[in-house]
Design a protein around this motif. Structure first.
Motif, PDB file in Angstrom:
ATOM      1  N   LEU A 199       0.830  -1.193   0.000  1.00 30.27           N
ATOM      2  CA  LEU A 199       0.000   0.000   0.000  1.00 30.27           C
ATOM      3  C   LEU A 199       0.871   1.252   0.000  1.00 30.27           C
ATOM      4  O   LEU A 199       1.849   1.349   0.747  1.00 30.27           O
ATOM      5  CB  LEU A 199      -0.902   0.028   1.235  1.00 30.27           C
ATOM      6  CG  LEU A 199      -2.000  -1.033   1.328  1.00 30.27           C
ATOM      7  CD1 LEU A 199      -2.672  -0.953   2.689  1.00 30.27           C
ATOM      8  CD2 LEU A 199      -3.020  -0.847   0.221  1.00 30.27           C
ATOM      9  N   VAL A 200       0.509   2.205  -0.843  1.00 23.59           N
ATOM     10  CA  VAL A 200       1.102   3.534  -0.822  1.00 23.59           C
ATOM     11  C   VAL A 200      -0.036   4.488  -0.474  1.00 23.59           C
ATOM     12  O   VAL A 200      -0.929   4.747  -1.291  1.00 23.59           O
ATOM     13  CB  VAL A 200       1.734   3.902  -2.173  1.00 23.59           C
ATOM     14  CG1 VAL A 200       2.302   5.315  -2.122  1.00 23.59           C
ATOM     15  CG2 VAL A 200       2.823   2.900  -2.548  1.00 23.59           C
ATOM     16  N   ILE A 201      -0.027   4.997   0.756  1.00 19.66           N
ATOM     17  CA  ILE A 201      -1.150   5.783   1.295  1.00 19.66           C
ATOM     18  C   ILE A 201      -0.794   7.260   1.216  1.00 19.66           C
ATOM     19  O   ILE A 201       0.120   7.728   1.904  1.00 19.66           O
ATOM     20  CB  ILE A 201      -1.449   5.365   2.738  1.00 19.66           C
ATOM     21  CG1 ILE A 201      -1.789   3.864   2.792  1.00 19.66           C
ATOM     22  CG2 ILE A 201      -2.601   6.187   3.301  1.00 19.66           C
ATOM     23  CD1 ILE A 201      -1.948   3.312   4.188  1.00 19.66           C
ATOM     24  N   ASN A 202      -1.506   7.994   0.372  1.00 22.07           N
ATOM     25  CA  ASN A 202      -1.181   9.395   0.106  1.00 22.07           C
ATOM     26  C   ASN A 202      -2.151  10.329   0.825  1.00 22.07           C
ATOM     27  O   ASN A 202      -3.368  10.188   0.710  1.00 22.07           O
ATOM     28  CB  ASN A 202      -1.237   9.657  -1.402  1.00 22.07           C
ATOM     29  CG  ASN A 202      -0.775  11.064  -1.739  1.00 22.07           C
ATOM     30  OD1 ASN A 202       0.386  11.406  -1.530  1.00 22.07           O
ATOM     31  ND2 ASN A 202      -1.671  11.887  -2.253  1.00 22.07           N
ATOM     32  N   LEU A 203      -1.600  11.288   1.561  1.00 17.51           N
ATOM     33  CA  LEU A 203      -2.399  12.245   2.324  1.00 17.51           C
ATOM     34  C   LEU A 203      -2.335  13.610   1.638  1.00 17.51           C
ATOM     35  O   LEU A 203      -1.263  14.214   1.534  1.00 17.51           O
ATOM     36  CB  LEU A 203      -1.883  12.352   3.760  1.00 17.51           C
ATOM     37  CG  LEU A 203      -2.268  11.216   4.721  1.00 17.51           C
ATOM     38  CD1 LEU A 203      -1.687   9.878   4.290  1.00 17.51           C
ATOM     39  CD2 LEU A 203      -1.797  11.533   6.139  1.00 17.51           C
ATOM     40  N   ASP A 204      -3.474  14.069   1.159  1.00 23.32           N
ATOM     41  CA  ASP A 204      -3.529  15.336   0.423  1.00 23.32           C
ATOM     42  C   ASP A 204      -4.788  16.089   0.843  1.00 23.32           C
ATOM     43  O   ASP A 204      -5.894  15.560   0.744  1.00 23.32           O
ATOM     44  CB  ASP A 204      -3.554  15.066  -1.088  1.00 23.32           C
ATOM     45  CG  ASP A 204      -3.256  16.311  -1.911  1.00 23.32           C
ATOM     46  OD1 ASP A 204      -3.212  17.411  -1.330  1.00 23.32           O
ATOM     47  OD2 ASP A 204      -3.065  16.177  -3.135  1.00 23.32           O
ATOM     48  N   CYS A 205      -4.619  17.303   1.327  1.00 23.22           N
ATOM     49  CA  CYS A 205      -5.752  18.126   1.774  1.00 23.22           C
ATOM     50  C   CYS A 205      -6.544  17.399   2.860  1.00 23.22           C
ATOM     51  O   CYS A 205      -7.745  17.129   2.707  1.00 23.22           O
ATOM     52  CB  CYS A 205      -6.652  18.489   0.597  1.00 23.22           C
ATOM     53  SG  CYS A 205      -5.834  19.471  -0.686  1.00 23.22           S
ATOM     54  N   VAL A 206      -5.888  17.112   3.953  1.00 22.04           N
ATOM     55  CA  VAL A 206      -6.526  16.372   5.047  1.00 22.04           C
ATOM     56  C   VAL A 206      -6.854  17.274   6.240  1.00 22.04           C
ATOM     57  O   VAL A 206      -7.208  16.784   7.304  1.00 22.04           O
ATOM     58  CB  VAL A 206      -5.632  15.198   5.518  1.00 22.04           C
ATOM     59  CG1 VAL A 206      -5.471  14.178   4.410  1.00 22.04           C
ATOM     60  CG2 VAL A 206      -4.259  15.700   6.002  1.00 22.04           C
ATOM     61  N   GLY A 207      -6.792  18.585   6.053  1.00 19.78           N
ATOM     62  CA  GLY A 207      -6.898  19.482   7.199  1.00 19.78           C
ATOM     63  C   GLY A 207      -8.255  20.090   7.461  1.00 19.78           C
ATOM     64  O   GLY A 207      -8.454  20.708   8.505  1.00 19.78           O
ATOM     65  N   VAL A 208      -9.214  19.963   6.550  1.00 11.76           N
ATOM     66  CA  VAL A 208     -10.503  20.637   6.716  1.00 11.76           C
ATOM     67  C   VAL A 208     -11.634  19.640   6.522  1.00 11.76           C
ATOM     68  O   VAL A 208     -11.726  18.988   5.475  1.00 11.76           O
ATOM     69  CB  VAL A 208     -10.664  21.794   5.714  1.00 11.76           C
ATOM     70  CG1 VAL A 208     -12.068  22.384   5.803  1.00 11.76           C
ATOM     71  CG2 VAL A 208      -9.625  22.872   5.965  1.00 11.76           C
TER      72      VAL A 208
END
Length: 308
Positions: A199-208
Motif C-alpha cells: 500500500l502507498v497511502i497518500n495524504l492530500d488536503c486532510v486538514g478541513v
C-alpha cells in the motif's frame, strides 16, 4: 508549536528551488531528530527531488504527501471526490469561463485593430496564459490545507511510530505534485517494485472537514494490511472515516502514480453536494484542523504497530 504551525511559520511557500531546498533540509533534520534515516532522492529524469524517510523497498506500507505548494487562483479548485456529475459541471464551467474571457479580449483586440489575424492569436495567448497562471502563476502563501496538512500529518506520523516498528513503514514527501504529480510519477518509474507489492497511502488536503475519505482500487484492497488499516481508522475517535472504491470517485493526487495507491482526503458534507473541500488554491486556504491530523496520526500509528 505543532508540526503544522512550524511549517507555516518557517516555510509558508515551497515553490522556488531555494524554498524547496530549505524545507527539505529542515525535513531531513526533523527525521534525524526522530531517529529515522532519511535522504533526498533526485529522480533519474526530470530532476524531481523527493524526501525519502525509512526504507520504502522493504517497508510493508508507505505513507506519502506532496510538499510543493500551488499557485494562487481567483477561483477555487473545488474538491468533490464523490460527486462526479457536479465535479464535471464545475470543471466545464471553469473552462467555459476561460473561453469567454479569451473570446472577450480577442474581440476587444479586433475592435481596436480591425486585424482578423490577431483575433486567434489574442485568444490563444489569453487562454494559454490563464492555464499557465493556474499551474505556474504567483505562489499562494495560503496553503494550510493544500498540502501543508498532508506534510504535517506524515511528519507527525513519523514521530509517532514506535521505534520497534519503524522497519514496517516508510514515508515519502513528493516534489512537483502541483505540476502534474511529476515527483511521484518519477519515483514510481524509478522503483517499479512498489507498484504491486504494498500500500502507498497518500495524504492530500486532510486538514478541513470532519469526514476522512479513503479511496482505493480493487488491487489496493487486496494488499496485505488493507483490512487492518480500515479497522485502525474506524477505531479512532474524533472523526469519521469513509472507505470508497476508486470507481465512482474523482480526485487527482500522487496516489495515482502507484498501482496500490490509496487516497486520503478530508471533507465537509452537505446535502446534494455531498463531500467537498473548499478554497483550495486560494487565499482562503488558511485552516487546518489539528483534530484531523491527530486522528490520522493515531489511527495510522496503530495500523503500523499491528502490522505483521
Amino acid at each position: 508549536m505543532t508540526i503544522h504551525e512550524q511549517i507555516m511559520a518557517q516555510f509558508p511557500i515551497r515553490k522556488t528551488a531555494a524554498q524547496k531546498e530549505a524545507f527539505r533540509a529542515w525535513a531531513l533534520e526533523k527525521a534525524g531528530e526522530a531517529g529515522w534515516a532519511a535522504r533526498v532522492e533526485e529522480s533519474a529524469r526530470g530532476g524531481h527531488k523527493n524526501v525519502v524517510i525509512g526504507d520504502p523497498e522493504h517497508a510493508a506500507v508507505v505513507f506519502t504527501a506532496h510538499y510543493d505548494t500551488p499557485a494562487n487562483m481567483v477561483l477555487p479548485n473545488l474538491m468533490l471526490p464523490r460527486n462526479i456529475p457536479l465535479f464535471l459541471c464545475y470543471t466545464i464551467a471553469l473552462v467555459a469561463l476561460m473561453l469567454v474571457i479569451g473570446g472577450a479580449l480577442s474581440a476587444l483586440v479586433y475592435a481596436l485593430t480591425r486585424v482578423e489575424a490577431l483575433v486567434q492569436v489574442a485568444f490563444l495567448v489569453v487562454y494559454l496564459g490563464l492555464l499557465f497562471l493556474m499551474l505556474l502563476g504567483p505562489a499562494n502563501r495560503h496553503n494550510a490545507n493544500d498540502n501543508t496538512s498532508g506534510v504535517a500529518a506524515v511528519l507527525s506520523l513519523m514521530a509517532a511510530i514506535p521505534e520497534a516498528h519503524r522497519g514496517r513503514a516508510a514515508l515519502i514527501l513528493f516534489d512537483n505534485e502541483e505540476k502534474g504529480c511529476l515527483g511521484s510519477k518519477a519515483y514510481a518509474r524509478d522503483h517499479q517494485q512498489l507498484q504491486y507489492t504494498r500500500l502507498v497511502i497518500n495524504l492530500d488536503c486532510v486538514g478541513v472537514g470532519e469526514h476522512v475519505l479513503v479511496i482505493s482500487n480493487k488491487l489496493a484492497r487486496k494488499c496485505t494490511g488493507y483490512n487492518l488499516m480500515e479497522r485502525s481508522l474506524a477505531e479512532t475517535e474524533g472523526r469519521t472515516a469513509h472507505f470508497f472504491d476508486s470507481r465512482g470517485s474523482v480526485g487527482s493526487s500522487d496516489h495515482k502514480s502507484f498501482k496500490c495507491g490509496v487516497a486520503v482526503f478530508a471533507c465537509r458534507r452537505r446535502p446534494v453536494v455531498g463531500f467537498y473541500t473548499p478554497w483550495i488554491h486560494t487565499k482562503r486556504d488558511t485552516v487546518c484542523e489539528q483534530a484531523n491530523l491527530d486522528f490520522l496520526t493515531e489511527g495510522f500509528a496503530r495500523f503500523v504497530s499491528e502490522l505483521e
